[in-house]
Design an enzyme around this catalytic site. Structure first.
Site, PDB file in Angstrom:
ATOM      1  N   ARG A 231       0.843  -1.193   0.000  1.00 26.22           N
ATOM      2  CA  ARG A 231       0.000   0.000   0.000  1.00 26.22           C
ATOM      3  C   ARG A 231       0.876   1.239   0.000  1.00 26.22           C
ATOM      4  NH1 ARG A 231      -3.562  -2.467  -1.538  1.00 26.22           N
ATOM      5  NH2 ARG A 231      -5.596  -2.887  -0.623  1.00 26.22           N
ATOM      6  N   HIS A 279      -0.537   0.565  -9.508  1.00 23.50           N
ATOM      7  CA  HIS A 279      -1.296  -0.299  -8.581  1.00 23.50           C
ATOM      8  C   HIS A 279      -1.880  -1.490  -9.369  1.00 23.50           C
ATOM      9  CE1 HIS A 279      -3.519  -0.346  -4.486  1.00 23.50           C
ATOM     10  NE2 HIS A 279      -3.467  -1.572  -4.990  1.00 23.50           N
TER      11      HIS A 279
END
Ligand code: GLV
Length: 316
Positions: A231, A279
């Protein structure tokens, strides 16, 4: 035709169009993107990705919340989160994507992909010195489902592999460390740091300059390497830039960023030592994941316990 079980699925997804998820769920269960008001009694399950805060409170018959991703930080941030079990996504397909991504990036850094790409630009024919995998130590920070799966493949390639987690874990062939006391020895022996941690209040910002400074730099790679596929808010983008510029880090692969999409003004975009993906390391593929979500719901309705339930106190 199979009988539709009573109780609807609410798909609460933002950031992309949920049509494929809706089609696949609807084929087996009544599913909706919009509840009939905030107290809709027909909603039994919520399947979510970055839902709106307070969007799930008030459904009197809600039994469980399912995350479309491995991470659940997007759920835990909701101040109006109802007190029902939250289920993390654990699926072979998601794990497979993550293993591919990390192994690809480890091999590329180790086999000096960045250097060869730069040499090609200038038509330079030069063979740099090259260490074999068994001279390189890959440290996996966050040693859960994904970390253990990545370790297994790296071991078959002969890398030295270590893992760090909050709680003690053990896996054959992997040197494991845990807790605050285990962090420095873990980092001191790591050449390539792979970050797969969950984002919780205790891990936010953990990948900062002070941590990167503790990585091993004497190895044949010519410097330490960071790979973050966890993350973005685990890291401090500015600290990574500083570490790259002063030689604390040799290179970095970043799939995640403090702000996503990564702003066009970020100096990370143009940094020669940074490899960027949007991502995309382990994508949630509805064709593979919907069957396993439906199977969990069916098992739950037969009275079996839910699997991969989040520990709310730990936050993952
Ligand atoms: C993706 O980011 C996930 O949590 O699976």
């Amino acid at each position: 035709m199979t009988e539709t079980p009573s109780g609807r699925v609410l798909l609460a997804i933002s950031g992309y169009h949920p049509q494929r998820w809706l089609d696949l769920f609807s084929a087996r269960r009544e599913t909706t993107l919009e509840p009939d008001g905030p107290n809709d009694p027909s909603i039994r399950y919520a399947v979510v990705w970055r839902h709106q805060p307070n969007q799930l409170k008030g459904f009197p018959n809600l039994k469980a919340i399912f995350s479309l991703g491995a991470g659940v930080d997007h759920i835990m941030n909701d101040p109006g989160l109802p007190d029902v079990p939250i289920v993390r996504m654990v699926a072979d397909n998601l794990t497979q994507y993550m293993v591919e991504y990390v192994v690809w990036r480890v091999l590329d850094h180790h086999r000096q992909g960045g250097l060869y790409r730069a040499q090609k630009q200038k038509k330079i024919w030069h063979e740099p010195s090259q260490k074999p995998a068994n001279d390189i130590s890959v440290g996996i920070m966050g040693f859960g489902e994904l970390g253990a799966a990545v370790a297994k493949v790296l071991l078959t390639l002969n890398y030295k592999v270590s893992g760090w987690s909050r709680r003690a874990k053990s896996t054959p062939g992997v040197t494991t460390f845990h807790g605050e006391d285990g962090l420095a020895p873990f980092l001191n022996g790591t050449d390539i740091l792979v970050v797969l941690l969950p984002l919780t209040p205790s891990t936010a910002g953990i990948v900062n300059y002070d941590l990167l400074r503790q990585l091993r730099r004497r190895n044949g790679l010519g410097g330490a390497v960071l790979i973050n596929a966890g993350r973005g808010r685990l890291q401090k983008d500015a600290d990574i830039l500083k570490a790259l510029d002063d030689g604390t880090l040799k290179e970095a692969t970043l799939d995640v960023f403090e702000t996503e999409p990564l702003p066009k003004t970020s100096p990370l975009w143009t940094h020669s030592k940074v490899f960027i993906t949007p991502h995309a390391a382990a994508t949630s593929d509805p064709d593979h994941l919907v069957p396993s979500l439906l199977a969990q719901m069916e098992a739950f309705e037969r009275g079996e316990p839910l699997k991969n339930v989040v520990d709310r106190a730990a936050g993952y």
